[in-house]
Scaffold this motif. Structure first.
Motif, PDB file in Angstrom:
ATOM      1  N   GLU A 172       0.932  -1.167  -0.085  1.00 38.83           N
ATOM      2  CA  GLU A 172       0.077   0.035  -0.033  1.00 38.83           C
ATOM      3  C   GLU A 172       1.041   1.307   0.027  1.00 38.83           C
ATOM      4  OE1 GLU A 172      -3.334   0.623  -0.354  1.00 38.83           O
ATOM      5  OE2 GLU A 172      -3.208  -1.400  -0.871  1.00 38.83           O
ATOM      6  N   LEU A 173       0.390   2.433  -0.600  1.00 32.35           N
ATOM      7  CA  LEU A 173       1.249   3.485  -0.681  1.00 32.35           C
ATOM      8  C   LEU A 173       1.019   4.198   0.644  1.00 32.35           C
ATOM      9  CD1 LEU A 173       1.217   5.162  -4.066  1.00 32.35           C
ATOM     10  CD2 LEU A 173       3.185   4.840  -2.802  1.00 32.35           C
ATOM     11  N   SER A 174       2.063   4.520   1.307  1.00 33.04           N
ATOM     12  CA  SER A 174       1.862   5.237   2.712  1.00 33.04           C
ATOM     13  C   SER A 174       1.867   6.753   2.360  1.00 33.04           C
ATOM     14  CB  SER A 174       2.929   5.124   3.363  1.00 33.04           C
ATOM     15  OG  SER A 174       4.293   5.536   2.995  1.00 33.04           O
ATOM     16  N   GLN A 175       1.420   7.512   3.460  1.00 33.40           N
ATOM     17  CA  GLN A 175       1.411   8.922   2.952  1.00 33.40           C
ATOM     18  C   GLN A 175       2.737   9.400   2.970  1.00 33.40           C
ATOM     19  OE1 GLN A 175      -1.377  10.352   2.380  1.00 33.40           O
ATOM     20  NE2 GLN A 175      -0.263  12.351   1.867  1.00 33.40           N
ATOM     21  N   VAL A 176       3.687   8.884   3.458  1.00 32.47           N
ATOM     22  CA  VAL A 176       5.065   9.410   3.453  1.00 32.47           C
ATOM     23  C   VAL A 176       5.595   9.125   2.040  1.00 32.47           C
ATOM     24  CG1 VAL A 176       7.637   8.847   4.333  1.00 32.47           C
ATOM     25  CG2 VAL A 176       5.574   8.777   5.921  1.00 32.47           C
ATOM     26  N   MET A 177       5.257   7.976   1.384  1.00 28.54           N
ATOM     27  CA  MET A 177       5.784   7.677   0.108  1.00 28.54           C
ATOM     28  C   MET A 177       5.268   8.531  -0.871  1.00 28.54           C
ATOM     29  SD  MET A 177       5.672   3.274   0.252  1.00 28.54           S
ATOM     30  CE  MET A 177       6.226   3.140  -1.385  1.00 28.54           C
ATOM     31  N   ARG A 178       3.854   8.930  -0.591  1.00 32.64           N
ATOM     32  CA  ARG A 178       3.005   9.841  -1.436  1.00 32.64           C
ATOM     33  C   ARG A 178       3.808  11.112  -1.567  1.00 32.64           C
ATOM     34  NH1 ARG A 178      -3.318   8.096  -2.303  1.00 32.64           N
ATOM     35  NH2 ARG A 178      -2.655   6.565  -3.526  1.00 32.64           N
ATOM     36  N   GLU A 179       4.315  11.598  -0.366  1.00 30.08           N
ATOM     37  CA  GLU A 179       4.835  12.983  -0.518  1.00 30.08           C
ATOM     38  C   GLU A 179       6.268  12.659  -1.099  1.00 30.08           C
ATOM     39  OE1 GLU A 179       4.839  13.504   3.958  1.00 30.08           O
ATOM     40  OE2 GLU A 179       2.752  13.837   3.846  1.00 30.08           O
ATOM     41  N   TYR A 231      -4.687   7.242  -8.339  1.00 31.18           N
ATOM     42  CA  TYR A 231      -3.063   7.269  -8.068  1.00 31.18           C
ATOM     43  C   TYR A 231      -2.568   8.469  -9.017  1.00 31.18           C
ATOM     44  CZ  TYR A 231      -3.366   3.191  -5.571  1.00 31.18           C
ATOM     45  OH  TYR A 231      -3.497   2.127  -4.765  1.00 31.18           O
ATOM     46  N   THR A 232      -1.580   9.201  -8.775  1.00 30.95           N
ATOM     47  CA  THR A 232      -0.988  10.279  -9.490  1.00 30.95           C
ATOM     48  C   THR A 232      -0.233   9.448 -10.665  1.00 30.95           C
ATOM     49  OG1 THR A 232       1.034  10.356  -8.436  1.00 30.95           O
ATOM     50  CG2 THR A 232      -0.785  11.805  -7.632  1.00 30.95           C
ATOM     51  N   PHE A 233       0.359  10.059 -11.733  1.00 31.83           N
ATOM     52  CA  PHE A 233       1.091   9.795 -12.729  1.00 31.83           C
ATOM     53  C   PHE A 233       2.437   9.157 -12.037  1.00 31.83           C
ATOM     54  CE2 PHE A 233       4.578  10.010 -15.775  1.00 31.83           C
ATOM     55  CZ  PHE A 233       3.938   9.580 -16.783  1.00 31.83           C
ATOM     56  N   VAL A 234       3.027   9.716 -11.262  1.00 27.27           N
ATOM     57  CA  VAL A 234       4.263   9.285 -10.717  1.00 27.27           C
ATOM     58  C   VAL A 234       4.024   8.119  -9.846  1.00 27.27           C
ATOM     59  CG1 VAL A 234       6.566   9.862  -9.844  1.00 27.27           C
ATOM     60  CG2 VAL A 234       4.952  11.631 -10.636  1.00 27.27           C
ATOM     61  N   GLU A 235       2.911   7.973  -9.053  1.00 28.72           N
ATOM     62  CA  GLU A 235       2.749   6.972  -8.208  1.00 28.72           C
ATOM     63  C   GLU A 235       2.458   5.430  -9.266  1.00 28.72           C
ATOM     64  OE1 GLU A 235       0.674   9.320  -4.759  1.00 28.72           O
ATOM     65  OE2 GLU A 235      -0.581   8.333  -6.007  1.00 28.72           O
ATOM     66  N   ARG A 236       1.528   5.802 -10.418  1.00 28.20           N
ATOM     67  CA  ARG A 236       1.243   4.889 -11.266  1.00 28.20           C
ATOM     68  C   ARG A 236       2.422   4.228 -11.916  1.00 28.20           C
ATOM     69  NH1 ARG A 236      -3.475   8.213 -14.136  1.00 28.20           N
ATOM     70  NH2 ARG A 236      -5.322   7.390 -12.955  1.00 28.20           N
ATOM     71  N   VAL A 237       3.339   4.827 -12.294  1.00 26.30           N
ATOM     72  CA  VAL A 237       4.366   4.446 -12.934  1.00 26.30           C
ATOM     73  C   VAL A 237       5.489   3.702 -11.873  1.00 26.30           C
ATOM     74  CG1 VAL A 237       6.749   4.933 -14.365  1.00 26.30           C
ATOM     75  CG2 VAL A 237       4.280   5.937 -14.994  1.00 26.30           C
ATOM     76  N   GLY A 238       5.388   4.460 -10.699  1.00 29.37           N
ATOM     77  CA  GLY A 238       6.628   4.042  -9.781  1.00 29.37           C
ATOM     78  C   GLY A 238       6.257   3.156  -8.887  1.00 29.37           C
ATOM     79  N   ALA A 239       5.024   2.919  -8.662  1.00 29.77           N
ATOM     80  CA  ALA A 239       4.496   2.020  -7.415  1.00 29.77           C
ATOM     81  C   ALA A 239       3.592   1.294  -7.645  1.00 29.77           C
ATOM     82  CB  ALA A 239       4.212   3.177  -6.151  1.00 29.77           C
ATOM     83  N   ARG A 240       2.999   1.210  -8.837  1.00 30.87           N
ATOM     84  CA  ARG A 240       1.667   0.295  -9.140  1.00 30.87           C
ATOM     85  C   ARG A 240       2.147  -0.555 -10.355  1.00 30.87           C
ATOM     86  NH1 ARG A 240      -1.300  -0.237  -5.284  1.00 30.87           N
ATOM     87  NH2 ARG A 240      -2.980  -0.917  -6.548  1.00 30.87           N
ATOM     88  N   PRO A 241       1.580  -1.811 -10.135  1.00 29.85           N
ATOM     89  CA  PRO A 241       1.778  -2.706 -11.158  1.00 29.85           C
ATOM     90  C   PRO A 241       0.824  -2.677 -12.315  1.00 29.85           C
ATOM     91  CG  PRO A 241       0.352  -3.653  -9.542  1.00 29.85           C
ATOM     92  CD  PRO A 241       0.679  -2.461  -9.253  1.00 29.85           C
ATOM     93  N   THR A 242       1.171  -2.914 -13.460  1.00 23.59           N
ATOM     94  CA  THR A 242       0.378  -2.881 -14.687  1.00 23.59           C
ATOM     95  C   THR A 242       0.102  -4.298 -15.494  1.00 23.59           C
ATOM     96  OG1 THR A 242       2.284  -2.791 -16.270  1.00 23.59           O
ATOM     97  CG2 THR A 242       1.653  -0.822 -15.254  1.00 23.59           C
ATOM     98  N   LEU A 243      -0.611  -4.311 -16.430  1.00 19.94           N
ATOM     99  CA  LEU A 243      -1.177  -5.423 -17.240  1.00 19.94           C
ATOM    100  C   LEU A 243      -1.339  -4.952 -18.612  1.00 19.94           C
ATOM    101  CD1 LEU A 243      -3.319  -8.612 -17.173  1.00 19.94           C
ATOM    102  CD2 LEU A 243      -2.898  -7.422 -19.175  1.00 19.94           C
ATOM    103  N   GLU A 244      -0.137  -4.842 -19.529  1.00 16.33           N
ATOM    104  CA  GLU A 244      -0.406  -4.198 -20.859  1.00 16.33           C
ATOM    105  C   GLU A 244      -0.367  -5.099 -22.177  1.00 16.33           C
ATOM    106  OE1 GLU A 244      -0.126  -0.672 -21.582  1.00 16.33           O
ATOM    107  OE2 GLU A 244       0.430   0.145 -19.615  1.00 16.33           O
TER     108      GLU A 244
END
Lengths: 459, 459
Positions: B252-259, B286-299
């Motif tokens: 899960e994305l913590s508040q600290v990581m989001r900052e 999720y923001t752009f940076v969060e989507r790319v940096g911290a979320r998985p994808t299926l493309e």
């Protein structure tokens, strides 16, 4: 000499002659074959001349030409206009052909080649039947016109304006067409209904360039995601087309019609097995024959985008494509259908993606009246040759131009087909069962002779 | 002579030399380029030799070879292992390249060619930096090993067993890799996280042959319908992946990581505009940076089936294909993910269609600790050359082998990248900004010199 003996003695020679035509890759859909289409038209014109036809002319159109010929020496007798086409479908995937599509090959009594059954083989039979009567009797029992086009496989785009412009030249009492199929081997059929056809090309675009799925994956639209989601929305989970207004003009199936369809005695299990399928699939609530004969469709014929090579490529494609055709029935208006699909696509596209539609073919469905005298004579002619009279059926295919013929020339259209449904037309290993080549020649002769003697004044 | 002057005086010559390497189409994914991949390996070995490296060896693997070299003359000093790759991505669609992918071309201070930034250009900088120190100082400040592989773009399949088998040869105090990007022009970054990657190829089949949409349309399964419906089911309408178990192991994305992510100060509107998009798109919440940096994808990287030529073909295709990759984060297990997707596909396939899956790549995500001394020295080295110290970031891409390096060699991995995110890696018009070629050479020299003098015994 009987006609049976006549054709038997010339069989090899005639099949060789047909093979020469089949060798010409007259694929109307591919512009690189434009010259081949023209070569096939010239071959046809030469062969009509050798057969004894007159006034042969290759009429240019804005697309591929129309070949015309006639023989008008039966005053007081009906005029029969033979229609067919000399263009063929594309051949890919090429690797699935047992022998190359443009190197005709006879195996097991079947002639394998692109165009063997659809439609060069069937057009060729008409030429040879006419040649036979001319040789044996010196003249024809009816007046004959031939109008053979080169754009049937791409929707006969330029034929309706040609028919309009040459109404006087083409006027006839009946239009005779061999581009349909028997019900099955030994069971002839005259098709009295054909589905209409409309088609479109769909392009979905997203970013201005392909993107790396590591750098952008998960945060930008993917043209393929947008496309599959869009295409998937076109049907519901009961196989029904989920486009607003799509079913307008589709007649409800009456109990009487359902019973008529049931008479064909189609064994769905046998069809499923023959196609190598684990299950048939279609709109809920209809049988196989009803789905094909009386229900409209929306089919994906091609979908492509992104990386297709060997291995993996971690790309987010910026564009993706689909080719869609619909088969139409009853009074469905092809223009309305295309517009309805386009509106559906525009309203269902994912955020960040754009959809562009190019509408292509537009043809109404066609229906004819089995009680017409020419259709009755045609059914009798089959009966004399096949030993069983033709059934009147409805076919799921489209010959887009049939509706135009019946509307513009105001003549009954007799769909006297000699193909079989499993002859792989539009697929690899297209072939023509030569049993129906032999019987077809005789059936055409029978029909023309009976049309020359029958009382048709009332038509 | 300062290093800046050294490199400036040799710039044209070095770029010409790099161009010779870039001309070799070492596409690892395509078997027809197997020989080219080997040629690129041989070129690399020759160039390492000329630079003064020792023990150069082209190690064969079951796939493409690994090139090794070393220079071990700094007793008591740390050993730095440089990793990179000499293979490149495929180049289609070829028509979208402004100049051909294997004819390097400099325009506007950018070197255009496939592999310019990913990764030949960046590997080349290491060789030239080492050569420079050897020429200027006669030796190197640290012990150096290079391990450059030819299968990075196809998932580094044979490198983990190579690392296992050559653990003693490759033992090092730090692994140095240049295959990532600056945050943006003038803002260096050291990536401390990379997403994992898994991939599969999907094939959907229906009938034993392609079918005519007139004869069968509406009554048989269409492989393309089955495929788009299947692929569409992989995401929900909020951009979330709808496969059971897919998010297991995703932190899960913590508040600290989001900052922390927010500190990068990414302007989403600017990204959207730069990509020519009407909207960004991704998982809701999720923001752009969060989507790319911290979320998985299926493309979906590729989808294809049926007719792709010009015009219309009324075919019901018997098979259709998709290529899928997933980017993984946290503790997601690539094998579990592939199995979960496969189970989803098998349970969602339409009646009458069959789905076959081939699992390909499987790589865990990678994370490193920014407090490590080598990472701190690297950030300082950037600071000296760029005038601004490197930020520690997380990148959405995958270098599947990073996790293996850190696990097998038990050494910190320093991702000292000099690319930019808009350099079209994996797309047409890939290029490398030469500003970062120039600064990169100096940064590498700075880093190696500082690593040779710093107190690193505690590592």
């Amino acid at each position: 000499m009987t006609y049976a003996a006549y054709f038997e003695s010339r069989r090899d020679e005639q099949l060789n002659e047909l093979s020469d035509w089949l060798k010409i890759p007259s694929i109307s859909a591919l512009s690189e074959h434009k010259k081949d289409v023209l070569t096939a038209a010239q071959w046809l014109a030469d062969t009509l001349k050798k057969a004894g036809l007159e006034h042969i002319e290759i009429h240019p159109t804005e697309g591929h030409p129309v070949v015309y010929a006639d023989y008008l020496h039966a005053p007081g007798k009906p005029t029969v206009l033979v229609y067919g086409h000399y263009d063929v479908q594309p051949v890919d995937p090429l690797n699935l052909w047992t022998t190359p599509p443009f190197e005709p090959n006879i195996r097991d009594g079947k002639l394998y080649a692109r165009g063997a059954t659809d439609d060069k083989g069937q057009v060729f039979m008409h030429i040879k039947a006419l040649e036979a009567i001319l040789k044996e009797e010196g003249t024809l029992p009816v007046n004959i016109k031939l109008c053979i086009e080169g754009e049937e496989e791409i929707g006969s785009v330029h034929l309706p304006p040609f028919l309009e412009a040459h109404k006087d030249l083409l006027v006839a009492d009946a239009v005779l067409v061999s581009d349909t199929a028997l019900l099955e081997r030994g069971r002839p059929a005259i098709c009295t209904g054909l589905r209409g056809l409309c088609s479109m090309e769909v392009e979905v675009t997203t970013a201005s360039t392909d993107l790396h799925s590591g750098t952008y994956g998960g945060a930008v639209p993917n043209a393929l995601h947008a496309l599959v989601s869009l295409l998937s929305s076109l049907h519901d989970d009961k196989g029904r087309i989920a486009v607003d207004g799509f079913y307008e003009g589709v007649p409800e199936l009456s109990q009487v019609m359902r019973e008529e369809f049931a008479k064909q005695g189609i064994d769905e299990e046998k069809i499923r097995e023959g196609l190598g399928l684990s299950a048939l699939y279609g709109e809920e609530g209809y049988t196989f024959v009803e789905r094909v004969g009386a229900r409209p469709t929306l089919e994906l014929n091609g979908v492509y985008g992104g990386f297709q090579g060997e291995g993996t490529k971690t790309v987010i494609p910026k564009q993706a494509h689909a080719k869609i055709t619909c088969r139409l029935v009853g009074d469905q208006n092809p223009q309305h259908i295309l517009d309805a699909i386009e509106a559906h696509l525009q309203s269902h596209i994912q955020p960040g993606a754009k959809v562009h539609v190019r509408q292509v073919e537009k043809a109404f469905a066609f229906n004819s009246d089995p009680s017409n005298a020419f259709l009755q004579l045609a059914a009798d002619a089959y009966g004399k040759v096949y030993g069983t009279r033709a059934l009147f059926t409805k076919d799921g295919g489209s010959i887009p131009i049939m509706e135009s013929f019946s509307r513009i020339l105001k003549a009954p259209v007799v769909l006297m087909g000699f193909g079989l449904n499993d002859e792989n037309l539009h697929a690899p290993d297209e072939h023509f069962n030569l049993e129906n080549f032999d019987k077809g020649l005789l059936t055409i002769v029978e029909f023309l002779k009976s049309a020359g003697t029958a009382e048709l004044a009332a038509e």
